[in-house]
Design a protein around this motif. Structure first.
Motif, PDB file in Angstrom:
ATOM      1  N   ARG A  70      24.799  44.178  42.752  1.00  0.00           N
ATOM      2  CA  ARG A  70      23.759  44.692  43.639  1.00  0.00           C
ATOM      3  C   ARG A  70      23.083  45.961  43.097  1.00  0.00           C
ATOM      4  N   LEU A  71      23.477  46.394  41.908  1.00  0.00           N
ATOM      5  CA  LEU A  71      22.844  47.569  41.302  1.00  0.00           C
ATOM      6  C   LEU A  71      21.394  47.245  40.967  1.00  0.00           C
ATOM      7  N   PRO A  72      20.466  48.165  41.210  1.00  0.00           N
ATOM      8  CA  PRO A  72      19.065  47.902  40.895  1.00  0.00           C
ATOM      9  C   PRO A  72      18.885  47.593  39.405  1.00  0.00           C
ATOM     10  N   LEU A  73      18.120  46.578  39.100  1.00  0.00           N
ATOM     11  CA  LEU A  73      17.753  46.162  37.740  1.00  0.00           C
ATOM     12  C   LEU A  73      18.908  45.557  36.948  1.00  0.00           C
ATOM     13  N   PHE A  74      20.072  45.399  37.544  1.00  0.00           N
ATOM     14  CA  PHE A  74      21.228  44.892  36.812  1.00  0.00           C
ATOM     15  C   PHE A  74      21.802  43.642  37.477  1.00  0.00           C
ATOM     16  N   LYS A  75      22.426  42.814  36.650  1.00  0.00           N
ATOM     17  CA  LYS A  75      23.136  41.631  37.125  1.00  0.00           C
ATOM     18  C   LYS A  75      24.541  41.642  36.522  1.00  0.00           C
ATOM     19  N   LEU A  76      25.475  41.129  37.279  1.00  0.00           N
ATOM     20  CA  LEU A  76      26.853  41.072  36.853  1.00  0.00           C
ATOM     21  C   LEU A  76      27.032  39.960  35.827  1.00  0.00           C
ATOM     22  N   GLY A  77      27.570  40.317  34.670  1.00  0.00           N
ATOM     23  CA  GLY A  77      27.887  39.339  33.637  1.00  0.00           C
ATOM     24  C   GLY A  77      29.322  38.877  33.804  1.00  0.00           C
ATOM     25  N   GLN A  78      29.972  38.588  32.695  1.00  0.00           N
ATOM     26  CA  GLN A  78      31.369  38.135  32.749  1.00  0.00           C
ATOM     27  C   GLN A  78      32.295  39.279  33.164  1.00  0.00           C
ATOM     28  N   ILE A  79      33.360  38.905  33.847  1.00  0.00           N
ATOM     29  CA  ILE A  79      34.406  39.852  34.227  1.00  0.00           C
ATOM     30  C   ILE A  79      35.710  39.341  33.633  1.00  0.00           C
ATOM     31  N   TYR A  80      36.399  40.228  32.936  1.00  0.00           N
ATOM     32  CA  TYR A  80      37.656  39.860  32.291  1.00  0.00           C
ATOM     33  C   TYR A  80      38.784  40.731  32.810  1.00  0.00           C
ATOM     34  N   GLN A  81      39.969  40.139  32.869  1.00  0.00           N
ATOM     35  CA  GLN A  81      41.186  40.901  33.090  1.00  0.00           C
ATOM     36  C   GLN A  81      42.115  40.521  31.941  1.00  0.00           C
ATOM     37  N   CYS A  82      42.376  41.487  31.092  1.00  0.00           N
ATOM     38  CA  CYS A  82      43.177  41.261  29.894  1.00  0.00           C
ATOM     39  C   CYS A  82      44.533  41.920  30.103  1.00  0.00           C
ATOM     40  N   ILE A  83      45.579  41.111  30.031  1.00  0.00           N
ATOM     41  CA  ILE A  83      46.933  41.589  30.305  1.00  0.00           C
ATOM     42  C   ILE A  83      47.722  41.630  29.004  1.00  0.00           C
ATOM     43  N   ARG A  84      48.329  42.774  28.755  1.00  0.00           N
ATOM     44  CA  ARG A  84      49.195  42.951  27.591  1.00  0.00           C
ATOM     45  C   ARG A  84      50.600  43.254  28.109  1.00  0.00           C
ATOM     46  N   VAL A  85      51.424  42.220  28.187  1.00  0.00           N
ATOM     47  CA  VAL A  85      52.765  42.341  28.754  1.00  0.00           C
ATOM     48  C   VAL A  85      53.603  43.342  27.978  1.00  0.00           C
ATOM     49  N   GLU A  86      53.502  43.324  26.661  1.00  0.00           N
ATOM     50  CA  GLU A  86      54.343  44.193  25.821  1.00  0.00           C
ATOM     51  C   GLU A  86      54.165  45.672  26.156  1.00  0.00           C
ATOM     52  N   THR A  87      52.941  46.078  26.482  1.00  0.00           N
ATOM     53  CA  THR A  87      52.664  47.484  26.808  1.00  0.00           C
ATOM     54  C   THR A  87      52.466  47.690  28.306  1.00  0.00           C
ATOM     55  N   THR A  88      52.718  46.664  29.110  1.00  0.00           N
ATOM     56  CA  THR A  88      52.486  46.662  30.562  1.00  0.00           C
ATOM     57  C   THR A  88      51.100  47.221  30.914  1.00  0.00           C
ATOM     58  N   SER A  89      50.101  46.767  30.166  1.00  0.00           N
ATOM     59  CA  SER A  89      48.726  47.251  30.346  1.00  0.00           C
ATOM     60  C   SER A  89      47.823  46.156  30.898  1.00  0.00           C
ATOM     61  N   ILE A  90      46.876  46.596  31.718  1.00  0.00           N
ATOM     62  CA  ILE A  90      45.823  45.720  32.233  1.00  0.00           C
ATOM     63  C   ILE A  90      44.494  46.376  31.909  1.00  0.00           C
ATOM     64  N   TYR A  91      43.572  45.581  31.380  1.00  0.00           N
ATOM     65  CA  TYR A  91      42.222  46.045  31.067  1.00  0.00           C
ATOM     66  C   TYR A  91      41.248  45.194  31.880  1.00  0.00           C
ATOM     67  N   ASN A  92      40.611  45.804  32.880  1.00  0.00           N
ATOM     68  CA  ASN A  92      39.584  45.124  33.652  1.00  0.00           C
ATOM     69  C   ASN A  92      38.238  45.496  33.047  1.00  0.00           C
ATOM     70  N   ILE A  93      37.456  44.477  32.676  1.00  0.00           N
ATOM     71  CA  ILE A  93      36.186  44.710  31.986  1.00  0.00           C
ATOM     72  C   ILE A  93      35.103  43.884  32.668  1.00  0.00           C
ATOM     73  N   ALA A  94      34.071  44.551  33.176  1.00  0.00           N
ATOM     74  CA  ALA A  94      32.921  43.873  33.773  1.00  0.00           C
ATOM     75  C   ALA A  94      31.687  44.172  32.927  1.00  0.00           C
ATOM     76  N   GLU A  95      31.074  43.119  32.423  1.00  0.00           N
ATOM     77  CA  GLU A  95      29.848  43.254  31.641  1.00  0.00           C
ATOM     78  C   GLU A  95      28.658  43.229  32.607  1.00  0.00           C
ATOM     79  N   ILE A  96      27.735  44.160  32.415  1.00  0.00           N
ATOM     80  CA  ILE A  96      26.560  44.276  33.274  1.00  0.00           C
ATOM     81  C   ILE A  96      25.309  44.062  32.417  1.00  0.00           C
ATOM     82  N   TYR A  97      24.404  43.229  32.917  1.00  0.00           N
ATOM     83  CA  TYR A  97      23.175  42.942  32.167  1.00  0.00           C
ATOM     84  C   TYR A  97      21.959  43.302  32.993  1.00  0.00           C
ATOM     85  N   GLY A  98      20.868  43.628  32.310  1.00  0.00           N
ATOM     86  CA  GLY A  98      19.635  43.961  32.998  1.00  0.00           C
ATOM     87  C   GLY A  98      18.493  43.957  32.020  1.00  0.00           C
ATOM     88  N   LEU A  99      17.796  45.052  31.987  1.00  0.00           N
ATOM     89  CA  LEU A  99      16.691  45.183  31.057  1.00  0.00           C
ATOM     90  C   LEU A  99      17.223  45.151  29.624  1.00  0.00           C
TER      91      LEU A  99
END
Length: 194
Positions: A70-99
């Protein structure tokens, strides 16, 4: 599996939930509940070989994620959740597209701790918001490697107080290529392994 096909069919065309009508949302939630009853992995948190990896969001009820569209001039692209069990890490990544040339990225880094056979406590550690070009973003994998190496980005790169910024996630279904989770704010997440 019939239940899995029914869920994927119900999700198709909803753009991760952005375009879902009230009737579609009800049908999707019913299909999710049905599939959860037949979870082939009784202790999802212990199934680290299934949990580990890069997951792409295909449906959610999370308003905080869907509102990124809903951001002006932007659209939501792919959203990823990358889990690294060995380091107990989660990386949430949302790609945003627009102009052209102002594609953005919204990312949150967290650590997780198993607290039951299906629930993990999530503590958010870092938030990165900026332009993909300034961050030199090319893929989730490359971005995660840069974060793990300790890189500071030309972006809004903020450390978060994990004592205040935390929640939990129940993994209610997982197999080789599909995962369903339910969060502490009542949101549902359906992800496919990439």
């Amino acid at each position: 599996m019939i239940g899995k096909v029914a869920l994927l069919d119900a999700i198709a065309g909803t753009n991760r939930g952005l375009l879902a009508s009230v009737a579609q949302k009800q049908a999707i939630l019913a299909a999710i509940a049905n599939l959860e009853d037949f979870n082939p992995t009784p202790r999802p948190v212990e199934a680290t070989n299934l949990l580990d990896g890069n997951w792409r969001l295909i449906y959610t009820t999370s308003k905080s994620l869907l509102n990124l569209d809903r951001l002006p001039l932007f659209k939501l692209g792919q959203i990823y959740q990358c889990i690294r069990v060995e380091t107990t890490s989660i990386y949430n990544i949302a790609e945003i597209y627009g102009l052209p040339y102002i594609e953005g990225l919204v990312s949150v880094v967290a650590n997780f701790e198993p607290i039951s056979e299906r629930r993990v406590q999530v503590k958010f550690k870092r938030s990165i918001i900026g332009l993909q070009s300034l961050i030199s973003y090319s893929s989730p994998e490359d971005f995660i490697q840069q974060i793990a190496a300790g890189k500071k980005f030309a972006a809004i790169d903020t450390a978060l107080n994990s004592d205040r910024q935390q929640g939990w996630l129940d993994i209610t279904y997982i197999d080789d290529d599909l995962r369903i989770g339910r969060g502490n704010e009542g949101s549902v997440f359906v992800l496919s392994k990439t």
